[in-house]
Scaffold this active site. Structure first.
Site, PDB file in Angstrom:
ATOM      1  N   GLY A  14       0.828  -1.198   0.000  1.00  0.00           N
ATOM      2  CA  GLY A  14       0.000   0.000   0.000  1.00  0.00           C
ATOM      3  C   GLY A  14       0.856   1.238   0.000  1.00  0.00           C
ATOM      4  O   GLY A  14       2.063   1.168   0.208  1.00  0.00           O
ATOM      5  N   GLU A  15       0.189   2.351  -0.261  1.00  0.00           N
ATOM      6  CA  GLU A  15       0.906   3.605  -0.300  1.00  0.00           C
ATOM      7  C   GLU A  15       0.151   4.621   0.531  1.00  0.00           C
ATOM      8  O   GLU A  15      -1.066   4.742   0.422  1.00  0.00           O
ATOM      9  CB  GLU A  15       1.032   4.082  -1.760  1.00  0.00           C
ATOM     10  CG  GLU A  15       1.946   5.253  -1.908  1.00  0.00           C
ATOM     11  CD  GLU A  15       2.406   5.485  -3.346  1.00  0.00           C
ATOM     12  OE1 GLU A  15       2.120   4.640  -4.218  1.00  0.00           O
ATOM     13  OE2 GLU A  15       3.047   6.520  -3.570  1.00  0.00           O
ATOM     14  N   GLY A  16       0.860   5.328   1.386  1.00  0.00           N
ATOM     15  CA  GLY A  16       0.232   6.366   2.189  1.00  0.00           C
ATOM     16  C   GLY A  16       0.699   7.725   1.729  1.00  0.00           C
ATOM     17  O   GLY A  16       1.295   7.847   0.660  1.00  0.00           O
ATOM     18  N   THR A  17       0.396   8.717   2.518  1.00  0.00           N
ATOM     19  CA  THR A  17       0.748  10.084   2.132  1.00  0.00           C
ATOM     20  C   THR A  17       2.256  10.307   2.096  1.00  0.00           C
ATOM     21  O   THR A  17       2.743  11.047   1.264  1.00  0.00           O
ATOM     22  CB  THR A  17       0.102  11.111   3.089  1.00  0.00           C
ATOM     23  OG1 THR A  17       0.013  10.524   4.382  1.00  0.00           O
ATOM     24  CG2 THR A  17      -1.276  11.489   2.608  1.00  0.00           C
ATOM     25  N   TYR A  18       2.978   9.672   2.990  1.00  0.00           N
ATOM     26  CA  TYR A  18       4.410   9.922   3.007  1.00  0.00           C
ATOM     27  C   TYR A  18       5.254   8.645   3.056  1.00  0.00           C
ATOM     28  O   TYR A  18       6.421   8.689   3.396  1.00  0.00           O
ATOM     29  CB  TYR A  18       4.785  10.851   4.176  1.00  0.00           C
ATOM     30  CG  TYR A  18       4.603  10.244   5.539  1.00  0.00           C
ATOM     31  CD1 TYR A  18       5.713   9.755   6.233  1.00  0.00           C
ATOM     32  CD2 TYR A  18       3.351  10.156   6.135  1.00  0.00           C
ATOM     33  CE1 TYR A  18       5.566   9.181   7.477  1.00  0.00           C
ATOM     34  CE2 TYR A  18       3.198   9.583   7.373  1.00  0.00           C
ATOM     35  CZ  TYR A  18       4.299   9.104   8.037  1.00  0.00           C
ATOM     36  OH  TYR A  18       4.156   8.527   9.276  1.00  0.00           O
ATOM     37  N   ALA A  19       4.629   7.517   2.674  1.00  0.00           N
ATOM     38  CA  ALA A  19       5.384   6.272   2.699  1.00  0.00           C
ATOM     39  C   ALA A  19       4.819   5.250   1.718  1.00  0.00           C
ATOM     40  O   ALA A  19       3.641   5.304   1.357  1.00  0.00           O
ATOM     41  CB  ALA A  19       5.367   5.684   4.110  1.00  0.00           C
ATOM     42  N   VAL A  20       5.681   4.348   1.294  1.00  0.00           N
ATOM     43  CA  VAL A  20       5.235   3.178   0.533  1.00  0.00           C
ATOM     44  C   VAL A  20       5.541   1.975   1.411  1.00  0.00           C
ATOM     45  O   VAL A  20       6.611   1.889   2.009  1.00  0.00           O
ATOM     46  CB  VAL A  20       5.995   3.026  -0.810  1.00  0.00           C
ATOM     47  CG1 VAL A  20       5.369   1.930  -1.664  1.00  0.00           C
ATOM     48  CG2 VAL A  20       6.015   4.340  -1.571  1.00  0.00           C
ATOM     49  N   LYS A  37       8.343  -0.304   5.571  1.00  0.00           N
ATOM     50  CA  LYS A  37       7.757   1.001   5.275  1.00  0.00           C
ATOM     51  C   LYS A  37       8.863   1.965   4.890  1.00  0.00           C
ATOM     52  O   LYS A  37       9.718   2.306   5.700  1.00  0.00           O
ATOM     53  CB  LYS A  37       7.016   1.505   6.519  1.00  0.00           C
ATOM     54  CG  LYS A  37       6.297   2.796   6.313  1.00  0.00           C
ATOM     55  CD  LYS A  37       5.321   3.029   7.451  1.00  0.00           C
ATOM     56  CE  LYS A  37       4.486   4.269   7.177  1.00  0.00           C
ATOM     57  NZ  LYS A  37       3.368   4.371   8.108  1.00  0.00           N
ATOM     58  N   ASP A 134      -0.091  11.218  16.829  1.00  0.00           N
ATOM     59  CA  ASP A 134      -0.907  11.124  15.609  1.00  0.00           C
ATOM     60  C   ASP A 134      -1.906   9.981  15.731  1.00  0.00           C
ATOM     61  O   ASP A 134      -2.060   9.170  14.815  1.00  0.00           O
ATOM     62  CB  ASP A 134      -0.015  10.957  14.374  1.00  0.00           C
ATOM     63  CG  ASP A 134      -0.763  11.275  13.077  1.00  0.00           C
ATOM     64  OD1 ASP A 134      -1.821  11.939  13.137  1.00  0.00           O
ATOM     65  OD2 ASP A 134      -0.287  10.852  12.007  1.00  0.00           O
TER      66      ASP A 134
END
Ligand code: ADP
Length: 313
Positions: A14-20, A37, A134
């Site tokens: 998966g891919e997030g806002t600031y990481a793969v 990550k 967070d």
């Protein structure tokens, strides 16, 4: 370099806002799955990933708890990216459970079980002077056995030195406490407790409780739902750097009666705990330790056993 070679990188998860995030396997025992990550380095920020960041995150490896995603390893790659090797948790997160209203039904006993796991994780961190900073449903991953795990300590750091100023621009807006919205530089575990309260509220209503589109709107939503922060209910608040509240109307601090309507399904004790997490003045807000001693945990219904918690298929 040696750490990096311990793992074989597999497919993208998966891919997030600031990481793969990639699947990984332990080279020495390929039956052992991990999640790797890779934090995207934003080149526009000159500081990038400092060796400092690696050192700061490394100490999170010592943070071992059933309800905290295990950090196996940290390393920086040749191209200055930061890689975190994490416990593999492919069953999604709490946000997916909350949003899937068509397929996932849950009640007060389930909420109590999830909240118990979250509160234990947070109190464990705070006891060790670590703030998460967070906490949100999307950062609560579900393990195969149903255990809820607090993830994404990307922003976490030690608060052991209360005089080291901290940046106020942390925590996803909807879960951000008023002291951060007002630019407080010295803050406490209370920031996480506020976020925990908003996760609690969201579990009950199955919608984000205070979904502001901007910081100004976020403050407006807090004022309307919980009361306008003033010198009366929060001594010193008006001296915070970016203190501004809507002045067309000053809302009184919300009382029990305001919470019983929307959140009554968790009972009077549940409502009492929720109210104590959403106290405006961080000094008067309940601590994560005190949350664990609250009467709600012993009130009916008892928390659902983890193996019986609702899950997505
Ligand atoms: P976000 O929090 O924005 O979803 P992340 O960078 O944390 O982004 O994660 C991106 C995706 O990678 C997640 O949505 C999830 O599908 C997957 N993922 C993250 N952490 C893990 C993990 N420990 N185990 C398995 N999959 C993970």
């Amino acid at each position: 370099e040696e750490e990096k070679n311990k793992y074989i990188r597999g497919k993208e998860l998966g891919e997030g806002t600031y990481a793969v995030v990639y699947e990984g396997r332990l080279r020495a025992d390929p039956t052992q799955l991990v999640a790797i990550k890779k934090i995207k380095v934003q080149k526009e920020y000159s500081d990038g990933i400092a060796p400092d960041a690696v050192r700061e995150i490394k100490f999170l490896q010592e943070l071992r708890h059933a309800n905290i995603v295990r950090l196996h390893s940290v390393y920086s790659t040749r191209d200055q990216n930061l890689c975190l090797v994490l416990e593999h948790l492919p069953r999604g997160d709490l946000e997916m459970l909350i949003r899937d209203t068509a397929a996932v039904r849950y009640g007060a006993a389930d909420i109590k079980a999830w909240m118990g796991m979250l509160c234990r994780a947070v109190a464990f961190c705070h006891d060790r002077a670590v703030l998460h900073r967070d906490i949100k449903p999307n950062n609560l991953l579900v393990a195969a056995d149903g255990e809820l795990k607090l993830a994404d300590f990307g922003l976490a750091r030690s608060c052991a030195d209360p005089y080291r100023p901290m940046t106020a621009n942390v925590i996803t807006r909807w879960y951000r406490p008023p002291e951060l919205l007002f630019g407080a530089r010295h803050y406490t575990g209370g920031v996480d407790v506020w976020s925990v309260g908003l996760v609690f509220a969201e579990l009950v209503i199955r919608n984000p409780y205070l979904p502001g589109n901007t910081e100004v709107e976020q403050i407006g939503l807090i004022c309307r739902a919980l009361g306008t922060p003033t010198e009366d209910n929060w001594p010193g608040v008006t001296r915070l750097d970016s203190y501004t509240v809507p002045t067309d109307r000053i809302y009184p601090v919300a009382g029990r009666e305001n919470f019983l309507g929307p959140f009554g399904t968790v009972g009077t004790e549940g409502v009492d705990l929720l109210m104590k997490t959403l106290v405006l003045d961080p000094r008067r807000r309940i601590t994560s330790r005190a949350m664990l001693g609250h009467a709600w945990w012993h009130a009916d219904p008892r928390p659902t056993a983890i193996q019986n918690l609702p899950r997505r298929n």
